[in-house]
Write a protein that holds these residues in place. Structure first.
Motif: not given
Ligand SMILES: Nc1ncnc2c1ncn2[C@@H]1O[C@H](COP(=O)(O)OP(=O)(O)OP(=O)(O)O)[C@@H](O)[C@H]1O
Ligand SMILES: [Mg+2]
Lengths: 420, 245
Positions: A5, A9-10, A12-13, A16-17, A243, A248-249, B76, B79, B94-95, B103-104, B107
């Motif tokens: 997952r 997600v990462l 995808w970004k 997209l970029d 980020l 996430t790690t 983790l 966070r 660019r986003l 995105f966040y 995430l």
């Protein structure tokens, strides 16, 4: 959160970029699309197109007749035929009767027909010697030289035939010319490993494989610079801290970048292959060998998989250095060291059959993953399919192992704060 | 209005690789629903402290507990409860703004993504601009987007490192309002650093002056003014720095 997952997600970004970064995409695709056919074109076509100046110097300029044999030889025939044939092959030819012409520095090759040529060539006890002058260091001159040699061979053979015919006739023998001149003959056949003769098509396929090996170098470079920019660029552009603060790690953040870089590399590989196919289609049209015979879809698939793991191992080797470097410039320099090693291997793979190297040289080279990349392609093309697959397995295991080692060196604090 | 201790920091130290002793034994607690401010000169160790709480760098010594979770040992887990706005943070040019929120939200593994993004959009106040590329935003718009990224998840602890630095008066006022509203709406806590005394007076329930990696005094803005016999917080701060200079 789950690995897949997070990675999804990462990624995808990243994608997209990347998708919005038209310039990077465009150059990554355009570079191999243009450069590979260009290398092929420059390497083969241009060398052939390079003008070569040939001088035919007829110092004899006589016709001689041997009354006994009833044959005539003229130096003008040799000069004329040589000129005509060379011109047909696209050489620029000048005929002269003065030796002074060879002083002209533009002349690459000269055929010198000495005085007494016709007399000697038509005689029963002398040979006529012609001289070929070739300028050193001019590659295309070598081909002109060998064309001249074949013309002279044919010319000599024709005179020999006429002489032998005359002798047989004079002596009233029951003889054939080949029996007199070539009582023993030999012939070479170029063969593959299972012993069957090798066709022109296979020769072309081998040439294709060489270019495929070379093509790895075009795949590795954009992928490596993408990872540098992805990691150091995020730090320099100050997007990494937010980020890294997410649950996430840092490993996953980097893995997503590696996957994106590899995808970019594969897009590049695809462009590579399209460029190559375009080039090979033109070769197939010129050579008359059907296109399907040269291009093996399995080879292309193998090339893509090998490209993937080649990128992965390159990046994994560079990763510990990338994450520990402050700026994009210094990181690029370090990564250049790794990619230059890769380039050296792939360029030599273009000329050298690694698979033929003696084992005392080859086995130490096994330590470098790029050796296996080359051996996958060369092995497959030369017919060692199982050996090719073993090298692919070694390459994939090595690249994953390198990645695991590299990811152990990554931690949040080091990614955020690089040493000065 | 404030409740139980939610963040407990004890004897926190940070010595960087180059030997800089940036934080020298900080201890403080933060209650639920409280806005706590760190004030100190440049290089005092505010960002270093906030980064340690945000789990981005490891303390050389000391402990940080957030709702009973050991932040150092279980970063983790911590966070998920934290929203951290770095001192210097940028957007992906660019986003679009909305893509940032999406995105966040993803995430952080949030369940109701749509609602969260909507809340983020509201916090940012960017309106139609949210669908423009963030590279085209002004500094203030970017900072509001980043703040929205941090707050849309309703983290129990928001760590804001100079939330209004570099913003004009109007943009700063908007950001402050967002922070104030966030706390009154959710009852969560905020720890922030700032060089703007007006901001600190307006926002913070409690303030610590921090100099050379050490807390020299803590109290509500009015307590500090009284303690240093000053008309405003700025004067109190100047006096404190001179005392410990
Ligand atoms: N990565 C680093 N390596 C070494 N020293 C550092 C590093 N980051 C910060 N420092 C040092 O640690 C000390 C505290 O820095 P910090 O950034 O925490 O201060 P600050 O209070 O946030 O200052 P400012 O108000 O300027 O933001 C300073 O002396 C700084 O030079
Ligand atoms: Mg700071």
């Amino acid at each position: 959160m789950s690995f897949t997952r997070d990675l999804g997600v990462l990624l995808w970004k990243e994608l997209l970029d990347l998708y919005r970064d038209r310039r990077t995409l465009f150059t990554s695709i355009l570079l191999p699309l243009i450069s590979l056919p260009l290398i092929g074109f420059m390497g083969i076509a241009l060398v052939e197109q390079q003008p070569v100046l040939v001088a035919v110097v007829d110092l004899d300029n006589t016709t001689a007749r041997n009354q006994l044999l009833n044959i005539t030889v003229s130096s003008r025939w040799l000069a004329g035929n040589t000129t005509r044939i060379l011109e047909k092959f696209g050489y620029n030819v000048t005929i002269s009767h003065s030796i002074d012409i060879v002083k002209n520095p533009d002349i690459d090759v000269a055929l010198i027909i000495p005085k007494g040529f016709s007399r000697n060539a038509s005689s029963l006890n002398n040979t006529a010697r012609v001289k070929v002058l070739r300028r050193a260091g001019v590659q295309a001159a070598v081909r002109a030289e060998s064309t001249i040699y074949s013309i002279i061979n044919v010319f000599s053979r024709n005179i020999s035939d006429a002489k032998l015919n005359a002798v047989i006739r004079l002596l009233g023998l029951n003889a054939t010319i080949p029996a007199l001149r070539n009582p023993v003959t030999a012939r070479t056949e170029v063969v593959g490993i299972s012993g069957q003769p090798v066709s022109r098509a296979i020769v072309l396929r081998n040439a294709f494989a060489r270019i495929l090996v070379l093509a790895f170098s075009f795949v590795v470079t954009p992928a490596a610079s993408y990872v540098i920019d992805g990691i150091i660029g995020e730090r320099e552009r100050k997007t990494i801290e937010l980020l890294l603060a997410s649950p996430t790690t840092p490993q996953r953040i980097i893995y997503a970048k590696l996957v994106a870089a590899t995808l970019l590399g594969l897009i590049t590989a695809l462009a590579d292959i399209i460029g190559l196919v375009v080039y090979m289609v033109s070769v197939s049209i010129v050579s008359g060998v059907p296109f399907g015979v040269i291009i093996d879809p399995l080879l292309l698939i193998l090339h893509s998989i090998t490209a993937f793991f080649t990128i992965l191992s390159t990046i994994s080797i560079a990763l510990p250095f990338i994450t520990r470097t402050r700026g994009i410039r210094s990181a690029s320099n370090i990564v250049s060291l790794v990619t230059i090693v890769a380039l050296v291997f792939f360029f030599t793979g273009f000329f050298v059959d690694y698979i033929r190297l003696p084992s005392e040289i080859l086995i130490p080279l096994y330590l470098i993953p790029f050796t296996h990349s080359i051996l996958v392609i060369q092995g497959y093309v030369l017919g060692y399919v199982s050996r090719a697959l073993i090298h692919l397995a070694v390459l994939s295991i090595a690249s994953i192992a390198l990645l695991i080692i590299a990811s152990k060196t990554i931690n949040t604090e080091k990614l955020l704060i690089a040493p000065l | 209005m404030t409740g139980r201790d939610m963040l407990v920091v004890n004897d926190l130290h940070k010595i960087y690789d180059d030997g800089t002793h940036a934080v020298k034994g900080l201890s403080f607690t933060l209650k639920q629903g409280e806005i706590y401010g760190l004030i100190g000169p440049n290089g005092a160790g505010k960002s270093t402290t906030l980064r340690m709480i945000a789990t981005l760098i490891k303390p050389t010594r000391g402990s940080i507990y957030l709702n009973g979770v050991d932040v150092v040992k279980e970063p983790l887990k911590a966070r998920k409860m934290i929203g951290y706005l770095p001192e210097e943070a940028e957007v992906y040019p660019r986003l679009t703004g909305r893509e940032h929120l999406l995105f966040y939200a993803r995430l952080y593994g949030i369940e109701n993504i749509e609602e969260t993004v909507e809340y983020g959009a509201e916090i940012s106040g960017l309106g139609d601009k949210l669908d423009k590329k963030a590279g085209e935003y002004s500094k203030g718009m970017k900072r509001r987007l980043l703040l929205a990224l941090v707050l849309m998840r309703s983290p129990q602890l928001a760590i804001l490192d100079e939330p209004t630095s570099g913003l004009d008066v109007y943009a700063s006022v908007r950001v402050r309002r967002i922070i104030k509203e966030y706390v009154s709406k959710t009852g969560h806590s905020v720890i922030l650093s700032s060089h703007n005394m007006l901001e600190v007076e307006y926002l913070c329930d409690r303030v610590s002056f921090i100099i050379n990696g050490k807390i020299i005094t803590t109290g509500s803005p009015s307590e500090l003014k009284a303690r240093y016999n000053a008309l405003n917080l700025e004067e109190a701060f100047v006096k404190a720095v001179e005392e410990h200079g």
